[in-house]
Scaffold this motif. Structure first.
Motif, PDB file in Angstrom:
ATOM      1  N   PHE A  57       0.814  -1.208   0.000  1.00 55.15           N
ATOM      2  CA  PHE A  57       0.000   0.000   0.000  1.00 55.15           C
ATOM      3  C   PHE A  57       0.849   1.260   0.000  1.00 55.15           C
ATOM      4  O   PHE A  57       0.327   2.352  -0.200  1.00 55.15           O
ATOM      5  CB  PHE A  57      -0.929   0.024   1.230  1.00 55.15           C
ATOM      6  CG  PHE A  57      -2.040  -0.974   1.162  1.00 55.15           C
ATOM      7  CD1 PHE A  57      -3.109  -0.787   0.303  1.00 55.15           C
ATOM      8  CD2 PHE A  57      -2.026  -2.098   1.961  1.00 55.15           C
ATOM      9  CE1 PHE A  57      -4.147  -1.708   0.247  1.00 55.15           C
ATOM     10  CE2 PHE A  57      -3.056  -3.015   1.919  1.00 55.15           C
ATOM     11  CZ  PHE A  57      -4.115  -2.830   1.056  1.00 55.15           C
ATOM     12  N   ILE A  60       0.880   5.085   4.381  1.00 52.37           N
ATOM     13  CA  ILE A  60      -0.504   5.403   4.731  1.00 52.37           C
ATOM     14  C   ILE A  60      -0.509   6.037   6.115  1.00 52.37           C
ATOM     15  O   ILE A  60       0.321   5.707   6.960  1.00 52.37           O
ATOM     16  CB  ILE A  60      -1.429   4.168   4.709  1.00 52.37           C
ATOM     17  CG1 ILE A  60      -0.989   3.106   5.726  1.00 52.37           C
ATOM     18  CG2 ILE A  60      -1.517   3.563   3.327  1.00 52.37           C
ATOM     19  CD1 ILE A  60      -1.980   1.984   5.911  1.00 52.37           C
ATOM     20  N   GLN A  64      -5.916   4.951   8.890  1.00 50.22           N
ATOM     21  CA  GLN A  64      -6.639   4.967   7.617  1.00 50.22           C
ATOM     22  C   GLN A  64      -6.889   3.522   7.163  1.00 50.22           C
ATOM     23  O   GLN A  64      -5.981   2.707   7.129  1.00 50.22           O
ATOM     24  CB  GLN A  64      -5.848   5.703   6.543  1.00 50.22           C
ATOM     25  CG  GLN A  64      -6.547   5.689   5.191  1.00 50.22           C
ATOM     26  CD  GLN A  64      -5.743   6.389   4.117  1.00 50.22           C
ATOM     27  OE1 GLN A  64      -4.809   7.129   4.402  1.00 50.22           O
ATOM     28  NE2 GLN A  64      -6.090   6.148   2.864  1.00 50.22           N
ATOM     29  N   VAL A  66      -7.498   0.788   4.408  1.00 48.46           N
ATOM     30  CA  VAL A  66      -7.202   0.547   2.998  1.00 48.46           C
ATOM     31  C   VAL A  66      -7.649  -0.866   2.662  1.00 48.46           C
ATOM     32  O   VAL A  66      -7.782  -1.719   3.546  1.00 48.46           O
ATOM     33  CB  VAL A  66      -5.697   0.740   2.686  1.00 48.46           C
ATOM     34  CG1 VAL A  66      -5.299   2.194   2.793  1.00 48.46           C
ATOM     35  CG2 VAL A  66      -4.834  -0.111   3.598  1.00 48.46           C
ATOM     36  N   GLY A 115      -4.986   0.123   9.201  1.00 52.92           N
ATOM     37  CA  GLY A 115      -3.922   1.110   9.397  1.00 52.92           C
ATOM     38  C   GLY A 115      -3.394   1.201  10.810  1.00 52.92           C
ATOM     39  O   GLY A 115      -2.865   2.234  11.206  1.00 52.92           O
ATOM     40  N   ALA A 142       2.643  -2.205   4.244  1.00 53.07           N
ATOM     41  CA  ALA A 142       2.408  -0.762   4.286  1.00 53.07           C
ATOM     42  C   ALA A 142       3.442  -0.140   5.206  1.00 53.07           C
ATOM     43  O   ALA A 142       4.022  -0.817   6.058  1.00 53.07           O
ATOM     44  CB  ALA A 142       0.998  -0.454   4.786  1.00 53.07           C
TER      45      ALA A 142
END
Length: 155
Positions: A57, A60, A64, A66, A115, A142
């Motif tokens: 990702f 981030i 959040q 995703v 997240g 991420a």
């Protein structure tokens, strides 16, 4: 006593050898054919072929949500049934297809990540299906930027 033992031995030998010829006559050829078809069908397996098994990702913000849809195709010769999809932690939620995927057809697994955490994170999703291996794995990555880090001045 020896004569009785000798007579019993001869009678047993005759009874065991007389059954050999009748055993082959008792085999039903229809049952043999059905068993061969059943055994051949049992060899057919679904194969789960993913377009990609890992997704990054990138950066981030913390908190959040995703999501990523992992697409796959059943490249085997039997219907594919996904029985379970579990993640390595509660912050990642996979959604498996409910219906079987026929040979040659495609399916999707949606993976949502909320997240949580900080810095580089890697989460694994284990898919349980009726494939030869029995399980497949997907990974998401991420770099989670802390909320308070955004407020700090950049040097």
């Amino acid at each position: 006593m020896k004569k009785v033992f000798l007579i019993l031995t001869i009678a047993a030998a005759v009874s065991f050898t007389s059954c050999k010829d009748n055993a082959t006559n008792k085999v039903n050829s229809d049952n043999v054919a059905k068993a061969e078809q059943r055994d051949e069908a049992a060899k057919k397996m679904p194969v789960m072929t993913f377009e990609e098994t890992e997704f990054d990702f990138g950066n981030i913000p913390q908190g959040q949500t995703v999501e990523k849809v992992f697409k796959f195709k059943n490249t085997g010769d039997a219907p594919l049934v996904v029985t379970d999809a579990k993640s390595s932690c509660g912050c990642t939620i996979p959604q498996k297809p409910e219906a079987p995927v026929a040979p040659g057809e495609t399916g999707e697994i949606l993976v949502k990540y909320n997240g949580s955490g900080r810095n580089a994170v890697t989460k694994t999703v284990t898919i349980t299906a009726n494939t030869e291996k029995g399980t497949e794995q997907l990974r998401i990555k991420a770099f989670v930027e802390a909320k308070d880090a955004a407020a700090l001045p950049k040097a």
